[in-house]
Scaffold this active site. Sequence first.
Site, mmCIF file in Angstrom:
data_model
loop_
_atom_site.group_PDB
_atom_site.id
_atom_site.type_symbol
_atom_site.label_atom_id
_atom_site.label_comp_id
_atom_site.label_asym_id
_atom_site.label_seq_id
_atom_site.Cartn_x
_atom_site.Cartn_y
_atom_site.Cartn_z
ATOM 1 N N ARG A 1 -3.367 -5.349 6.774
ATOM 2 C CA ARG A 1 -4.447 -6.015 7.522
ATOM 3 C C ARG A 1 -5.781 -5.275 7.403
ATOM 4 N NH1 ARG A 1 -0.088 -7.608 11.401
ATOM 5 N NH2 ARG A 1 -0.087 -9.886 11.367
ATOM 6 N N HIS B 1 0.872 -1.178 0.000
ATOM 7 C CA HIS B 1 0.000 0.000 0.000
ATOM 8 C C HIS B 1 0.905 1.222 0.000
ATOM 9 C CE1 HIS B 1 1.079 0.126 4.221
ATOM 10 N NE2 HIS B 1 0.588 -1.085 4.403
ATOM 11 N N GLN C 1 8.584 -1.674 16.805
ATOM 12 C CA GLN C 1 9.480 -2.446 15.934
ATOM 13 C C GLN C 1 10.691 -1.604 15.525
ATOM 14 O OE1 GLN C 1 8.046 -4.987 12.568
ATOM 15 N NE2 GLN C 1 8.587 -3.212 11.340
ATOM 16 N N HIS D 1 4.042 1.295 2.280
ATOM 17 C CA HIS D 1 5.218 0.600 1.747
ATOM 18 C C HIS D 1 5.890 1.439 0.649
ATOM 19 C CE1 HIS D 1 2.721 -3.064 2.962
ATOM 20 N NE2 HIS D 1 3.819 -3.214 3.665
#
Length: 303
Positions: free
Chosen positions: A203, A50, A169, A53
């Site tokens: 997601r 998407h 992350q 990214h």
Amino acid sequence: MQSFGLIHFFQTHIAPMEIVSDLGQMQDICMRARIDNQKIALVPTMGFFHEGHLSLMRWARLNADQVVVSVFVNPAQFGPGEDLDRYPRDLERDSSMARSLSIDFLFVPYAADLYPEGFDTWVETQKLSKFLCGQERPAHFRGVTTIVCKLFNLTMPRMAVFGRKDRQQLLIIKKMVRDLHMPVDIVGLPTIREHDGLAMSSRNAYLSPRQRKEAANVYKGLAMIRQEVLSGRTDRLELESLLGNYYRQNIPGAVIDYIQLVNAETLENASRADNNTFMAVALKLGRTRLIDNIELGQSTEDA
Ligand code: AMP
């Protein structure tokens, strides 16, 4: 590099994108590029691209000679009963999107090669991986750091690009790189959002139309909290309960996993909101787990 500028130009911008699955081949290509003094940027992803990214890829394209985008749905970062099997995949679409951004290599390794029988070596940050998402997903970040470390060894990047949407992350990877002296610059880029504020995520494809509508309130609540902080309300417990109430009213179907005001470096609870804190949330809408966060204080980049 200048001495063979034309060849370099052809190599980096005209040569068609190569899709590589073989680990040894990827490593050879990157080793040769390093010997030629080319700056490699790696963009690790799980695919189903998407705009989030693509924003990382565009940055990499502008700042590196060779761009490697990896697409790998990493089994090691999924817990039992999570969505590994149904995680959305569309390699054909991904490769045409990457090609349109002049990416050099799409690295699509196989799980059986990355985790052969007998695989037994893990990379883990001990503390940071226990907070926030680590509470509900205890082995998740160990899977992330291990795969990112492997990808670094396979592609030898000078820089690697990540999104601040997955802020925990990003922090964990920065910590791993510092602690293990990895010669890679870690770049964290802003969260790309849909028009209504929902953070883009592969997601999101799981959401029903009704859930999708409600999901916009995840960010709306965070933006509301940021306004509260700017107008002088800074107490952690007060802000967390305000946001909890907002979600219970505006996303009644959601199960809140956590709402936490944390220190932007240690991820420990902050007593007050300031420039060095962010509010992080995770919630489940049906079977879909959504996460988001917002920086607090005056000088925020992600507002
Ligand atoms: P994923 O494929 O979800 O593992 O994400 C791959 C990379 O893209 C990670 O560094 C993510 O943080 C980043 N990313 C995912 N969603 C977004 C977004 N909405 N905006 C910016 N970066 C993102």
